[in-house]
Structures are given as C-alpha cells and as structure tokens.
Design a protein around this motif. Structure first.
Motif, PDB file in Angstrom:
ATOM      1  N   GLN A 249     -51.638  19.549 -46.526  1.00 45.64           N
ATOM      2  CA  GLN A 249     -50.633  18.589 -46.972  1.00 45.64           C
ATOM      3  C   GLN A 249     -49.946  19.127 -48.229  1.00 45.64           C
ATOM      4  OE1 GLN A 249     -51.376  15.465 -49.639  1.00 45.64           O
ATOM      5  NE2 GLN A 249     -53.624  15.590 -49.555  1.00 45.64           N
ATOM      6  N   LEU A 250     -48.669  18.781 -48.397  1.00 50.76           N
ATOM      7  CA  LEU A 250     -47.930  19.133 -49.605  1.00 50.76           C
ATOM      8  C   LEU A 250     -47.736  17.853 -50.416  1.00 50.76           C
ATOM      9  CD1 LEU A 250     -46.304  20.928 -47.069  1.00 50.76           C
ATOM     10  CD2 LEU A 250     -45.687  22.087 -49.185  1.00 50.76           C
ATOM     11  N   TYR A 251     -48.251  17.846 -51.624  1.00 51.18           N
ATOM     12  CA  TYR A 251     -48.183  16.605 -52.388  1.00 51.18           C
ATOM     13  C   TYR A 251     -47.428  16.805 -53.700  1.00 51.18           C
ATOM     14  CZ  TYR A 251     -52.037  18.363 -55.315  1.00 51.18           C
ATOM     15  OH  TYR A 251     -52.816  19.118 -56.166  1.00 51.18           O
ATOM     16  N   ALA A 252     -46.869  15.714 -54.179  1.00 52.63           N
ATOM     17  CA  ALA A 252     -46.087  15.752 -55.413  1.00 52.63           C
ATOM     18  C   ALA A 252     -46.122  14.364 -56.049  1.00 52.63           C
ATOM     19  CB  ALA A 252     -44.648  16.176 -55.124  1.00 52.63           C
ATOM     20  N   MET A 253     -45.516  14.261 -57.201  1.00 53.80           N
ATOM     21  CA  MET A 253     -45.508  13.014 -57.941  1.00 53.80           C
ATOM     22  C   MET A 253     -44.072  12.593 -58.207  1.00 53.80           C
ATOM     23  SD  MET A 253     -47.465  12.270 -61.567  1.00 53.80           S
ATOM     24  CE  MET A 253     -49.023  12.913 -60.926  1.00 53.80           C
ATOM     25  N   ASP A 254     -43.785  11.312 -57.998  1.00 53.11           N
ATOM     26  CA  ASP A 254     -42.508  10.746 -58.431  1.00 53.11           C
ATOM     27  C   ASP A 254     -42.712  10.107 -59.792  1.00 53.11           C
ATOM     28  OD1 ASP A 254     -41.264  11.588 -56.168  1.00 53.11           O
ATOM     29  OD2 ASP A 254     -40.620   9.606 -55.492  1.00 53.11           O
TER      30      ASP A 254
END
Length: 343
Positions: A249-254
């Motif tokens: 999975q590719l995860y990031a933060m808003d």
C-alpha cells in the motif's frame, strides 16, 4: 452633512471590500466526496454546535492556485483548508499559509511527530490500495497481479497523475519498497516505470475523482483499480463486497492548513477541535483513515483498528509517499506523464 454621509458610506464600502473576514462566517474547505461527508458528520457539525456559530464548507480538487490568488489579492475567504503534504509545503514556502507554533497549541503533546509541520497539522493518514469486486474476482494479492490481464482480463483503474502511479508501476515490476525512491530518482528508473505502464496502457481507465473507481467496480467497467482505502470501506458500508490488497500500500497524510488573511484565531480553534482525541476517533470510525492524535489511536474500537492503513499488519511492506521527492520532481514528471497519456 451630505458630504460627510457620502464619505462615511464610502469608508464602510471600502472596509467591506478590503476585509472579507469582517462580515462572513468561518469557512472550512475539503476535497469533497465521502471523506468530506464523514468530516461534516464527525467534525464540522459538532464544532458548529460547540461554537454556536455557523461553519460554512466548500470543496475543491487540490492545488494552491486559489489560495495563492486569495492571499495575493487580499480576498481570503477560506479559513481552514485540507491539503496534500507536498502542496502544503509549496504554499508554506510561498508564504501563503500561517505558521504553527507547536509550543502553544493545546493538542501538541498528543500529536504524532510526522503530523507536525511548520505550516499545518496532520488531519489523517490515507492509503492507496488495490481494490476489486469480491463477487466477480478472486485471488488478487499484489500490484504484479494488477498487470496480469491474461489471468484477470479487463480494464484497470489508475489515477490520472504521475504521483503514486509511477510508484505502483515500479512495485509491479519488482522494485523493493525500501529501494523505490532511489530507483525513481534516476532517469533509468523513470524510464522503467513508463515502460511498465506501456505494457498496461491499452487496459488503463484513468480516474480523476475518488468516487470513480468505486462506480467503475460496481458497474463492472474495471476488473481492478487503485483506490483510496476509505472509499472502499464506505462502498462496502453501502452493501458492496469490494476487497482490498494491502500489499505494498502507498500511504500519505493530509493536513489542515490556514490561509493568510482569514479568520486566524477562529481557524486555529477549529483545527484544535478537529485534531482532538474524541473527534479524530469519531472520524476514523466513520471513514476508517488513520489518526494523528496518539490518544485517539488508543481509543479506536477493536473492530475498526485492524482496517486502518496504520494497523501493524497493513504496514508490512507499505510505502510512505516521499513528499520531498515529489516537491523536487513533480513538475517534470507530471509533464512527462501528461505527454505519455496523450500519445
């Protein structure tokens, strides 16, 4: 007397034009869709009730152009804005958003360090995963499977954007997660990503909004798609049987950011409220995105916690989106990507 009256009217008119914050309600801006619907229920309406004052909301598709135009013309009407991390950094570098003093913010001790930026606070952690309809497709487990159109015929949904799409291509081509950005930083690695996309191009259906992949899976237009994990869960809450592969999975933060020239004090109060343990818990249990308040993490129900992108088993082999890489390379790679799509 008439001259004085006209002068007074002119002054009032000038003040109303020059200071849009004087006669308007606090405004929060998100990316729309199911995520903003969850925000409305768990963040915006409860804050409105708590504060006793109206809270207006708008939505947009990202980018810093509108914030830049507002700030530079002194017509800021957005007070708190949801931003991708790389766009927040660009806006911060250009002086378009307020800075955060983490020594004075009430929630500071409880906010995880990756969520503390000079110009924003992490709103939630989201993930881009591989999704498919469990009623129609089985056995899918990786991005390499995503490319196997012989075993699983049909269209593939990918976001029409270089960011995260090039990463997916390299992961499908066997690049290890820990080596991904070292490879993508080279001309050879970029060529390799585009060559991998060439293999799938006839089967790609490009999506631009988070709702489209779910609609296409439901209609059978695509066999598999990249998608936001929260969107998949929201669709399943409406009776679908969409499955997710958490492999790589590719995860990031808003982030929540505050444009300059708006209702600064009220905006910081809203951000503090939206990053409190109680509100983050409510949002996570509604939209199933990861939280940025450590106290909220500890309070999420045992049913929801394993579904979060930040759950330990889901983080195995996960790839954190490299914001520094994309701040440095997005313009050139997006231009190349646009040319490639158009060919």
């Amino acid at each position: 007397m008439r001259h004085r009256l006209f002068a007074l009217m002119a002054t009032v008119a000038c003040l109303a034009t020059a200071s849009p914050t004087l006669a308007r309600d606090l405004t929060v801006v998100g990316f729309g869709g199911a995520t903003q619907e969850a925000m409305r229920e768990t963040l915006f309406k409860p804050y409105e009730k708590k504060s006793g004052a109206p809270l207006l909301e708008e939505s947009y598709t990202g980018g810093i152009a509108k914030v830049k135009a507002m700030v530079e013309t002194g017509t800021t009407t957005w007070d708190v804005v949801q931003m991708d991390e790389n766009e927040m950094i660009l806006a911060c570098d250009q002086g378009l958003i307020e800075t955060f003093d983490w020594t004075t913010l009430p929630n500071s001790p409880d906010i995880i360090e990756p969520a503390k930026s000079d110009c924003g606070v992490g709103a939630f952690v989201w993930s881009k995963i591989l999704a498919y309809d469990g009623d129609k497709t089985t056995g899918v487990s990786s991005w390499a499977d995503f490319w196997d159109v012989k075993k699983w015929p049909g269209k593939r949904g990918l976001r029409k954007q270089a960011r995260m799409t090039l990463e997916i291509a390299l992961l499908a081509d066997g690049v290890k997660p820990e080596e991904l950005y070292d490879v993508l930083a080279t001309k050879a690695g970029q060529d390799r990503a585009f060559a991998k996309l060439d293999q799938l191009k006839p089967n790609i259906q490009w999506w631009e909004s988070g709702a489209q992949p779910m609609e296409w899976l439901a209609s059978g237009e695509v066999t598999m798609t990249s998608a936001y994990n929260g969107r998949v869960i929201a669709a399943n809450q409406q009776g679908k049987d969409f499955k997710m592969s958490w492999t790589n999975q590719l995860y990031a933060m808003d982030f929540w950011a505050i444009p300059r020239g708006g209702k600064k004090d009220a905006a910081f109060d809203l951000v503090t409220y939206m990053t409190s343990p109680e509100t983050q818990k409510a949002f996570a249990e509604k939209m199933v995105y990861g939280v940025t308040n450590a106290k909220a993490m500890a309070s999420i129900s045992a049913e929801i916690a394993p579904q979060l992108p930040t759950a330990e088993k889901n983080m195995a082999g996960a790839v954190a989106l490299s914001t520094p890489f994309w701040v440095d390379h997005e313009e050139e790679l997006q231009q190349r990507f646009n040319r490639w799509v158009a060919q």
